[in-house]
Design an enzyme around this catalytic site. Structure first.
Site, short mmCIF file in Angstrom:
data_model
loop_
_atom_site.label_atom_id
_atom_site.label_comp_id
_atom_site.label_asym_id
_atom_site.label_seq_id
_atom_site.Cartn_x
_atom_site.Cartn_y
_atom_site.Cartn_z
N THR A 113 -41.54 64.28 13.30
CA THR A 113 -42.53 63.21 13.42
C THR A 113 -43.24 63.20 14.77
O THR A 113 -44.42 62.86 14.86
CB THR A 113 -41.88 61.83 13.19
OG1 THR A 113 -40.80 61.66 14.12
CG2 THR A 113 -41.34 61.73 11.78
N LYS B 122 -29.78 44.65 9.90
CA LYS B 122 -28.42 44.93 10.38
C LYS B 122 -28.08 44.02 11.56
O LYS B 122 -26.94 43.57 11.70
CB LYS B 122 -28.29 46.39 10.79
CG LYS B 122 -28.42 47.39 9.64
CD LYS B 122 -27.26 47.32 8.68
CE LYS B 122 -26.08 48.11 9.15
NZ LYS B 122 -25.01 48.18 8.12
N LYS C 138 -30.24 52.22 4.51
CA LYS C 138 -30.40 52.71 5.88
C LYS C 138 -31.69 53.48 6.15
O LYS C 138 -32.00 53.76 7.31
CB LYS C 138 -29.21 53.61 6.23
CG LYS C 138 -29.11 54.86 5.37
CD LYS C 138 -27.89 55.69 5.76
CE LYS C 138 -27.80 56.96 4.94
NZ LYS C 138 -26.64 57.79 5.34
N ILE D 223 -20.38 58.08 5.28
CA ILE D 223 -19.51 57.38 6.22
C ILE D 223 -18.30 56.79 5.48
O ILE D 223 -17.15 57.00 5.88
CB ILE D 223 -20.26 56.26 6.96
CG1 ILE D 223 -21.42 56.84 7.78
CG2 ILE D 223 -19.31 55.47 7.86
CD1 ILE D 223 -20.99 57.74 8.89
N VAL E 42 -31.47 63.89 9.02
CA VAL E 42 -32.49 64.91 9.25
C VAL E 42 -31.95 66.33 9.03
O VAL E 42 -32.70 67.24 8.68
CB VAL E 42 -33.06 64.75 10.68
CG1 VAL E 42 -32.03 65.15 11.73
CG2 VAL E 42 -34.34 65.55 10.86
N ASN F 58 -27.00 58.16 14.96
CA ASN F 58 -27.12 59.02 13.79
C ASN F 58 -25.88 59.90 13.63
O ASN F 58 -25.29 60.35 14.61
CB ASN F 58 -28.36 59.90 13.92
CG ASN F 58 -29.63 59.08 13.94
OD1 ASN F 58 -30.17 58.71 12.91
ND2 ASN F 58 -30.10 58.74 15.13
N VAL F 59 -25.54 60.15 12.39
CA VAL F 59 -24.38 60.96 12.07
C VAL F 59 -24.84 62.28 11.47
O VAL F 59 -25.59 62.30 10.49
CB VAL F 59 -23.44 60.22 11.10
CG1 VAL F 59 -22.29 61.11 10.68
CG2 VAL F 59 -22.92 58.95 11.75
N SER G 31 -24.94 63.39 7.44
CA SER G 31 -24.78 62.28 6.51
C SER G 31 -25.90 62.29 5.49
O SER G 31 -26.96 62.90 5.71
CB SER G 31 -24.77 60.94 7.26
OG SER G 31 -25.99 60.74 7.93
N LYS H 43 -29.88 51.11 15.50
CA LYS H 43 -31.22 50.59 15.17
C LYS H 43 -31.26 49.06 15.18
O LYS H 43 -32.34 48.47 15.09
CB LYS H 43 -31.66 51.14 13.81
CG LYS H 43 -31.90 52.65 13.83
CD LYS H 43 -32.26 53.17 12.46
CE LYS H 43 -32.56 54.67 12.52
NZ LYS H 43 -31.40 55.46 12.97
#
Length: 638
Positions: A490, A438, A384, A310, A473, A465-466, A469, A426
Site C-alpha cells: 500500500t 476493539k 479483524k 490465534i 500479508v 501482527n502475527v 495468520s 490497532k
C-alpha cells in the site's frame, strides 16, 4: 545375445532390490565369509611366492582352515556383519579394523602356542599381518562399493550444490552427514566462514570461502546454503544484515532441525527451506511452566475463535498443561471440523468439545456456560480486517464489542476464574472502526474488572501482527509470488510490528497466568518492520530478484489504514513485569458515570442497527478515535 541382455537386466533388478531394502544379516555374513576365504588364500599365495620355487595358487591345508575358522569366530563374537551397509561410515571402518586386528592377534597367539608345543607355526608372523591388511581392505572396500552403488542407483541428477555456513565442529559434522547421506538431495561443495577471516582454506578437501568471495565469484556452481537452526536464530537476532547479504546474492537458504530432532539416518529429509518466520524469529520464550500448570491443569477452558490462527494455537499451547476439558468455540463450521480432526489425530487423549456458536448470540452462550461451567476463558473471536470493517461498521461493533460484552457478562455471572481478552495494537489511537471497536471492548473489560464485586480476573493482551495468520500479508504475498507478481504494497513507508503465532500465543498464556484483573498487557514486539522489506525478503526466499523477476507495486493506503501502528496510547505509560517480553500498560482512562452510560448507549445503538449514532457514541467513548479524512488518505497514497 538376447539371453545375455535379459540376464544382465535381471541381475540389475535383483541388485536394485537388494540395495533398496535392508539385506539380511545372513547374506552379509556369507559375503564376509567368502571375502576372508579369498583374503586367506591370497595371503598363502604371497607367502608361497617367497618361500617356494613354485607359487601355490590355492591352499586347503589345516593351517588355512585354522586361520579361516578363527576369523569366523571373531565375526560371530563382534557381529561386524550386523550394520546397514548403505550407511557405511567411519564407525563401520573402526568395527572392521577391530575385527581384523583381533583376528590377527588370535592367530599370532595360537601361532606361538603351536610353536612352543609342536615346534611349528600355522603361518609366519609377517603372513598374519599381511592377512589382516588384505582382510580389512577387502571387507571395507566391499561396504564402500555397495554404498556407492546404492547412491548411484538412487541418486538424483537434480541434487542441489550447497555451501555449509560455518566451520565449527558441528558444521563439519553436518557436512559429513550430508555427504554420507544415501539420498544425495544435496551435494556439499564448500564452507562459508561468517567471520570473514580465513585461518585455513580447506575442510574435508572442500574450499572455505568468505561472503566477500561469494559476491565476486561462483563457488563450484553452489546455489544453496545450509545453516543450523541455532545459528539461524543467532544471526536473525544479532546479524540480520548477514542473512540479507546471502539473500541478495540469490542463494536459497535451508535450515537443519535441532540436533535432538534428527532421525539419525536420513538427514536430507530433515533439511527444510528457510521461511520468513525463521528470519524474524527472536529469543525463545521461557514460560513459567510450574505456575501456568497450577492455573490451567485440570481446568475446563473455553477458547473462542478456536478455529482461527490465534485461537487454534492457543488450544495447542494449552495441551501441554493437561486441562480437564477444552471447549473449542467458533462460528466457522469447516475450520472447526478440521481443528477437531487435528485433535483426534494428534492428541486423542485430550477431552474437548467442538461448539458452533456466534458470540453475538447471548442465549446460545448462556447455555454453553451452564452446561460446561468453564474455569478459564480465552476470548479470541473477532473481526479483524480493517478495510472490510470500514465498509461494515455495525458488524465490527456487534462482534468485537457486543460479542466481548456478552462473554464478559457471562463470565462474571458464572464466576469464571480468569478471562483473557485478545486485543490488538490497532486499538491504540485508532483511525479505523476495527481498532476503535476493539478499544471499546477493552474499556468494557476494564470497567467490569474495576467493580468491587468482581471475582473474575479480567485480563487484556495487546499485540501487533502475527506472521502467517489467516488474512495476514504473508499468505497474500505468497500467492502473488506463485503467480509471478506483481506484489502489491500500500505504501513504501508503511511499517508493522510482527511476531510469530507461537510466540504470541505463549505470551497470551503467560499474561493470563500473571494478571490480577484489569491490566492491559503489552507484548514486546521488537522493532517495526517495513512491509516492502518483507516483500523483498519473500521474493528472494523464493529464488527471485525483487523488481526484476517480480515487481513491487504501490497501491496507496486503504480506508482506515495507518502508516504505522502503536502499542501504547499517547497518555499511557508502562511498567515492567517479571517477564521481559510483557509490560503492563497503565491507562489514564477515567471510568466516571458518563462513560458507563456511553457503554450502555453503544449497546443500544448497535442493537438498533443505527450506524451513524453508533459511530457518534463510539467517538465519545473512544475520544482518541480520529478516522482518517479523504484528504489524509490521498496524501498517504502519494
Amino acid at each position: 545375445m538376447n539371453i545375455l541382455k535379459l540376464l544382465k537386466q535381471r541381475a540389475l533388478v535383483i541388485l536394485k532390490g537388494l540395495l533398496k531394502n535392508y539385506v539380511p544379516r545372513s547374506i552379509i555374513f556369507s559375503i564376509d565369509t567368502i571375502i576372508v576365504f579369498f583374503a586367506a588364500q591370497s595371503t598363502f599365495f604371497l607367502i608361497s611366492t617367497i618361500s617356494k620355487p613354485e607359487p601355490q595358487y590355492y591352499n586347503l591345508s589345516l593351517n588355512f582352515w585354522a586361520i579361516f575358522g578363527i576369523q569366523i569366530i571373531i565375526f560371530l563374537l563382534l557381529k561386524s556383519y550386523a550394520g546397514i551397509i548403505r550407511y557405511t561410515g567411519f564407525r563401520d571402518a573402526i568395527k572392521q579394523l577391530q575385527t581384523t586386528i583381533l583376528a590377527v592377534i588370535c592367530i599370532m597367539v595360537i601361532n606361538q602356542i603351536c610353536f612352543q608345543t609342536l615346534g611349528k607355526k600355522i603361518i609366519i608372523e609377517a603372513g598374519a599381518i599381511v592377512y589382516g591388511f588384505i582382510a580389512f581392505s577387502t571387507l571395507f572396500f566391499f561396504r564402500v562399493l555397495v554404498k556407492r552403488l546404492y547412491q548411484l542407483i538412487h541418486s538424483d541428477s537434480t541434487s542441489s550444490r550447497v555451501l555449509i555456513l560455518g566451520t565449527s565442529i558441528t558444521d563439519v559434522a553436518v557436512a559429513e552427514s550430508i555427504i554420507a547421506d544415501t539420498q544425495k538431495k544435496f551435494n556439499v561443495v564448500g564452507f562459508i566462514n561468517e567471520s570473514g577471516e580465513l585461518k585455513r582454506t580447506r575442510i574435508l578437501t572442500l574450499p572455505i570461502v568468505t561472503i566477500d568471495q561469494l559476491q565476486h565469484k561462483n563457488i563450484r556452481g553452489a546455489t544453496c546454503i545450509i545453516i543450523s537452526s541455532q545459528k539461524l536464530r543467532e544471526l536473525s537476532t544479532n546479524q540480520p544484515e548477514f542473512l540479507d547479504k546471502l539473500l541478495e546474492l540469490n542463494f536459497k537458504i535451508f535450515k537443519l532441525p535441532e540436533l535432538q530432532d534428527w532421525d539419525g539416518e536420513n538427514i536430507s529429509a530433515e533439511i527444510k527451506k528457510v521461511n520468513l518466520e525463521d528470519l524474524l524469529q527472536r529469543t525463545p520464550i521461557k514460560l513459567q511452566k510450574e505456575k501456568l500448570n497450577a492455573i490451567y491443569k485440570d481446568k475446563t477452558i473455553l477458547v473462542t475463535g478456536a478455529a482461527g490462527s490465534i485461537g487454534s494455537d492457543i488450544v495447542k499451547q494449552l495441551i501441554r498443561f493437561k486441562p480437564k476439558k477444552i471447549l473449542m468455540l467458533d462460528q466457522a463450521e469447516t475450520p472447526l471440523h478440521l481443528m477437531s480432526l487435528f485433535m483426534d489425530e494428534k492428541f486423542p487423549e485430550i477431552h474437548y468439545e467442538k461448539l458452533i456458536a456466534n458470540v453475538r448470540n447471548k442465549k446460545r452462550l448462556e447455555l454453553i456456560f451452564e452446561q460446561h461451567q468453564p474455569d478459564v476463558v480465552f476470548h479470541g473471536a473477532a473481526y479483524k480486517h480493517v478495510p472490510m470493517m470500514e465498509a461494515n461498521p455495525i458488524e465490527a461493533l456487534d462482534v468485537n464489542f457486543v460479542g466481548t460484552k456478552n462473554l464478559v457478562d457471562l463470565a462474571l455471572k458464572n464466576r469464571v476464574d480468569r478471562f483473557v481478552f485478545v486485543s490488538t495494537d490497532k486499538a491504540v489511537n485508532p483511525t479505523n472502526i476495527m481498532g476503535a471497536s476493539k478499544r471499546s471492548a477493552e474499556i468494557y473489560v476494564q470497567s467490569v474488572a474495576r467493580l468491587e464485586t468482581t471475582e473474575t480476573r479480567f485480563i487484556t493482551t495487546r499485540f501487533g501482527n502475527v506472521l502467517g495468520s489467516n488474512g495476514s500479508v504473508i499468505p497474500h504475498f505468497k500467492k502473488q509470488i506463485e503467480e509471478f507478481g506483481p506484489i502489491t504494497v500500500t505504501h513504501p513507508d508503511i511499517t508493522r510490528y510482527f511476531m510469530t503465532i507461537d510466540e504470541a500465543c505463549q505470551l497470551v498464556l503467560e499474561a493470563g497466568g500473571m494478571g490480577y484483573g484489569g491490566e492491559i498487557y503489552v507484548f514486546d514486539m521488537g522493532k517495526p518492520v517495513k512491509i516492502v522489506d518483507l516483500a523483498k525478503q519473500m521474493i528472494r526466499l523464493s529464488g527471485f530478484i525483487p523488481d526484476e523477476d517480480i515487481k513491487i507495486v504501490y497501491t496507496g493506503l486503504r480506508p482506515g489504514e495507518k502508516l504505522y501502528e502503536e502499542l501504547l496510547a499517547d497518555k499511557e505509560n508502562t511498567k515492567a513485569t517479571h517477564h521481559q517480553k510483557i509490560l503492563i500498560a497503565k491507562s489514564s482512562f477515567a471510568f466516571d458515570k458518563s462513560k458507563l452510560i456511553l457503554l450502555e448507549n453503544l449497546v443500544n445503538q448497535i442493537a438498533n442497527n443505527d450506524e451513524f449514532k453508533s459511530i457518534e457514541v463510539l467517538k465519545k467513548l473512544v475520544p482518541e478515535f480520529i478516522p482518517l479524512t479523504e484528504e489524509q488518505r490521498q496524501k498517504n497514497a502519494v
